[in-house]
Design a protein around this motif. Structure first.
Motif, PDB file in Angstrom:
ATOM      1  N   ALA A  97      26.555  37.458  51.553  1.00  0.00           N
ATOM      2  CA  ALA A  97      26.047  36.873  50.124  1.00  0.00           C
ATOM      3  C   ALA A  97      25.120  38.206  49.793  1.00  0.00           C
ATOM      4  O   ALA A  97      24.675  38.894  50.488  1.00  0.00           O
ATOM      5  N   ALA A  98      24.657  38.004  48.388  1.00  0.00           N
ATOM      6  CA  ALA A  98      24.011  39.141  47.809  1.00  0.00           C
ATOM      7  C   ALA A  98      22.745  38.501  47.068  1.00  0.00           C
ATOM      8  O   ALA A  98      23.000  37.257  46.199  1.00  0.00           O
ATOM      9  N   ASP A  99      21.607  39.424  47.115  1.00  0.00           N
ATOM     10  CA  ASP A  99      20.583  38.804  46.494  1.00  0.00           C
ATOM     11  C   ASP A  99      19.896  39.937  45.785  1.00  0.00           C
ATOM     12  O   ASP A  99      19.494  41.075  46.309  1.00  0.00           O
ATOM     13  N   GLY A 100      20.000  39.845  44.320  1.00  0.00           N
ATOM     14  CA  GLY A 100      19.738  41.155  43.396  1.00  0.00           C
ATOM     15  C   GLY A 100      18.185  40.778  42.968  1.00  0.00           C
ATOM     16  O   GLY A 100      17.608  41.838  42.165  1.00  0.00           O
ATOM     17  N   HIS A 101      17.399  39.985  43.506  1.00  0.00           N
ATOM     18  CA  HIS A 101      15.738  39.788  42.932  1.00  0.00           C
ATOM     19  C   HIS A 101      14.899  40.276  43.993  1.00  0.00           C
ATOM     20  O   HIS A 101      13.788  40.803  43.370  1.00  0.00           O
ATOM     21  N   ARG A 102      15.341  40.099  45.274  1.00  0.00           N
ATOM     22  CA  ARG A 102      14.218  40.653  46.249  1.00  0.00           C
ATOM     23  C   ARG A 102      14.786  42.056  46.971  1.00  0.00           C
ATOM     24  O   ARG A 102      15.391  41.864  47.959  1.00  0.00           O
ATOM     25  N   TRP A 103      14.535  43.059  46.302  1.00  0.00           N
ATOM     26  CA  TRP A 103      15.308  44.351  46.816  1.00  0.00           C
ATOM     27  C   TRP A 103      14.870  44.773  48.181  1.00  0.00           C
ATOM     28  O   TRP A 103      15.656  45.338  48.757  1.00  0.00           O
ATOM     29  N   LEU A 104      13.625  44.505  48.487  1.00  0.00           N
ATOM     30  CA  LEU A 104      12.937  44.931  49.493  1.00  0.00           C
ATOM     31  C   LEU A 104      12.937  43.836  50.946  1.00  0.00           C
ATOM     32  O   LEU A 104      12.747  44.145  52.047  1.00  0.00           O
ATOM     33  N   THR A 105      13.090  42.461  50.498  1.00  0.00           N
ATOM     34  CA  THR A 105      12.909  41.472  51.496  1.00  0.00           C
ATOM     35  C   THR A 105      14.137  40.732  51.582  1.00  0.00           C
ATOM     36  O   THR A 105      14.880  40.291  50.850  1.00  0.00           O
ATOM     37  N   VAL A 106      14.391  40.650  53.116  1.00  0.00           N
ATOM     38  CA  VAL A 106      15.577  39.950  53.451  1.00  0.00           C
ATOM     39  C   VAL A 106      15.147  38.446  53.637  1.00  0.00           C
ATOM     40  O   VAL A 106      14.338  38.089  54.498  1.00  0.00           O
ATOM     41  N   SER A 107      15.639  37.502  52.945  1.00  0.00           N
ATOM     42  CA  SER A 107      15.275  36.230  52.986  1.00  0.00           C
ATOM     43  C   SER A 107      16.560  35.389  53.924  1.00  0.00           C
ATOM     44  O   SER A 107      17.530  35.617  53.887  1.00  0.00           O
ATOM     45  N   ARG A 108      16.058  34.459  54.901  1.00  0.00           N
ATOM     46  CA  ARG A 108      16.747  33.788  55.766  1.00  0.00           C
ATOM     47  C   ARG A 108      17.095  32.359  55.096  1.00  0.00           C
ATOM     48  O   ARG A 108      18.035  31.602  55.675  1.00  0.00           O
ATOM     49  N   ASP A 109      16.816  32.261  53.847  1.00  0.00           N
ATOM     50  CA  ASP A 109      17.140  30.962  53.181  1.00  0.00           C
ATOM     51  C   ASP A 109      18.346  31.162  52.256  1.00  0.00           C
ATOM     52  O   ASP A 109      18.389  32.152  51.301  1.00  0.00           O
ATOM     53  N   GLN A 110      19.222  30.531  52.430  1.00  0.00           N
ATOM     54  CA  GLN A 110      20.435  30.613  51.532  1.00  0.00           C
ATOM     55  C   GLN A 110      20.265  30.286  50.148  1.00  0.00           C
ATOM     56  O   GLN A 110      21.151  30.931  49.383  1.00  0.00           O
ATOM     57  N   ARG A 111      19.211  29.698  49.870  1.00  0.00           N
ATOM     58  CA  ARG A 111      19.066  29.382  48.447  1.00  0.00           C
ATOM     59  C   ARG A 111      18.630  30.740  47.662  1.00  0.00           C
ATOM     60  O   ARG A 111      18.657  30.664  46.456  1.00  0.00           O
ATOM     61  N   SER A 112      18.441  31.965  48.406  1.00  0.00           N
ATOM     62  CA  SER A 112      17.847  32.918  47.716  1.00  0.00           C
ATOM     63  C   SER A 112      19.016  33.944  47.216  1.00  0.00           C
ATOM     64  O   SER A 112      18.701  34.757  46.578  1.00  0.00           O
ATOM     65  N   TYR A 113      20.120  33.515  47.915  1.00  0.00           N
ATOM     66  CA  TYR A 113      21.386  34.219  47.390  1.00  0.00           C
ATOM     67  C   TYR A 113      22.282  33.823  46.286  1.00  0.00           C
ATOM     68  O   TYR A 113      22.697  32.462  46.350  1.00  0.00           O
ATOM     69  N   GLU A 114      22.622  34.640  45.226  1.00  0.00           N
ATOM     70  CA  GLU A 114      23.046  33.913  43.970  1.00  0.00           C
ATOM     71  C   GLU A 114      24.412  34.316  44.079  1.00  0.00           C
ATOM     72  O   GLU A 114      25.589  33.707  43.184  1.00  0.00           O
ATOM     73  N   HIS A 115      25.171  35.093  44.979  1.00  0.00           N
ATOM     74  CA  HIS A 115      26.336  35.535  44.900  1.00  0.00           C
ATOM     75  C   HIS A 115      27.156  35.288  46.336  1.00  0.00           C
ATOM     76  O   HIS A 115      26.380  35.892  47.241  1.00  0.00           O
ATOM     77  N   TRP A 116      28.124  34.771  46.525  1.00  0.00           N
ATOM     78  CA  TRP A 116      28.842  34.490  48.031  1.00  0.00           C
ATOM     79  C   TRP A 116      30.262  34.875  48.033  1.00  0.00           C
ATOM     80  O   TRP A 116      31.082  34.766  46.914  1.00  0.00           O
ATOM     81  N   GLY A 117      30.795  35.090  49.031  1.00  0.00           N
ATOM     82  CA  GLY A 117      32.063  35.577  49.373  1.00  0.00           C
ATOM     83  C   GLY A 117      32.477  34.082  49.678  1.00  0.00           C
ATOM     84  O   GLY A 117      32.017  32.932  49.807  1.00  0.00           O
ATOM     85  N   GLN A 118      33.993  34.211  50.088  1.00  0.00           N
ATOM     86  CA  GLN A 118      34.923  33.038  50.052  1.00  0.00           C
ATOM     87  C   GLN A 118      34.913  32.606  51.647  1.00  0.00           C
ATOM     88  O   GLN A 118      35.282  31.522  52.128  1.00  0.00           O
ATOM     89  N   GLY A 119      34.328  33.596  52.456  1.00  0.00           N
ATOM     90  CA  GLY A 119      34.253  33.469  54.120  1.00  0.00           C
ATOM     91  C   GLY A 119      35.487  33.915  54.503  1.00  0.00           C
ATOM     92  O   GLY A 119      36.600  34.066  54.093  1.00  0.00           O
ATOM     93  N   THR A 120      35.494  34.394  55.758  1.00  0.00           N
ATOM     94  CA  THR A 120      36.151  34.748  56.878  1.00  0.00           C
ATOM     95  C   THR A 120      36.028  33.976  58.199  1.00  0.00           C
ATOM     96  O   THR A 120      34.869  34.063  58.576  1.00  0.00           O
ATOM     97  N   GLN A 121      37.200  33.608  58.750  1.00  0.00           N
ATOM     98  CA  GLN A 121      37.231  32.664  59.837  1.00  0.00           C
ATOM     99  C   GLN A 121      37.113  33.388  61.185  1.00  0.00           C
ATOM    100  O   GLN A 121      38.071  34.459  61.401  1.00  0.00           O
ATOM    101  N   VAL A 122      36.182  33.077  61.886  1.00  0.00           N
ATOM    102  CA  VAL A 122      36.119  34.017  63.366  1.00  0.00           C
ATOM    103  C   VAL A 122      36.312  32.869  64.345  1.00  0.00           C
ATOM    104  O   VAL A 122      35.494  31.956  64.347  1.00  0.00           O
ATOM    105  N   THR A 123      37.193  33.054  65.348  1.00  0.00           N
ATOM    106  CA  THR A 123      37.364  32.114  66.392  1.00  0.00           C
ATOM    107  C   THR A 123      37.357  32.841  67.688  1.00  0.00           C
ATOM    108  O   THR A 123      37.854  34.017  67.670  1.00  0.00           O
ATOM    109  N   VAL A 124      36.314  32.409  68.596  1.00  0.00           N
ATOM    110  CA  VAL A 124      36.343  32.784  69.819  1.00  0.00           C
ATOM    111  C   VAL A 124      36.941  32.123  71.008  1.00  0.00           C
ATOM    112  O   VAL A 124      36.091  30.922  71.062  1.00  0.00           O
ATOM    113  N   SER A 125      37.669  32.368  71.640  1.00  0.00           N
ATOM    114  CA  SER A 125      38.209  31.771  72.604  1.00  0.00           C
ATOM    115  C   SER A 125      37.600  31.859  74.149  1.00  0.00           C
ATOM    116  O   SER A 125      37.234  33.042  74.223  1.00  0.00           O
ATOM    117  N   SER A 126      37.511  30.776  74.910  1.00  0.00           N
ATOM    118  CA  SER A 126      36.827  31.015  75.898  1.00  0.00           C
ATOM    119  C   SER A 126      37.723  31.340  77.266  1.00  0.00           C
ATOM    120  O   SER A 126      39.003  31.287  77.065  1.00  0.00           O
TER     121      SER A 126
END
Length: 126
Positions: A97-126
């Protein structure tokens, strides 16, 4: 048109490594805070890692700190997530995800991010 496209997900055994990438277009990448979130079935979306535009402010989620590394290549408009010592509980869909408003601060809140990718699946087997 803004696009974030993740790649590199897949199936890996516990203890292994994987690197996922997110290439962007349609944004001034070097001005954006870039982050990774993940979401496992039945769970809320979780902050994993983030890096500000300069690369001098980096944050990690508690569950991955010391195992995952975020990096970015501004010349390629791409952010990476290197995942080492993977565990079955790391299984999830990983989103950048990308946030173009807070250039220097990394927010942990997903609501801060206006652009998102579609996602990629990661599966870890035991």
């Amino acid at each position: 048109q803004v696009q974030l496209v993740e790649s590199g997900g897949g199936l890996v055994q516990a203890g292994g490594s994987l690197r996922v990438s997110c290439i962007t277009s349609g944004i001034m990448f070097s001005n954006y805070v870039m982050v990774w979130f993940r979401q496992a079935p039945g769970k809320e979306r979780e902050f994993i890692a983030g890096m500000n535009r300069n690369g001098d402010s980096i944050a990690y989620g508690i569950s991955v700190k010391g195992r995952f590394t975020i990096s970015r290549d501004n010349s390629k408009n791409t952010v990476f997530l290197q995942m080492d010592y993977l565990k079955p509980e790391d299984t999830a869909v990983y989103y950048c995800a990308a946030d173009g408003h807070r250039w220097l601060t990394v927010s942990r809140d997903q609501r801060s991010y206006e652009h998102w990718g579609q996602g990629t699946q990661v599966t870890v087997s035991s």
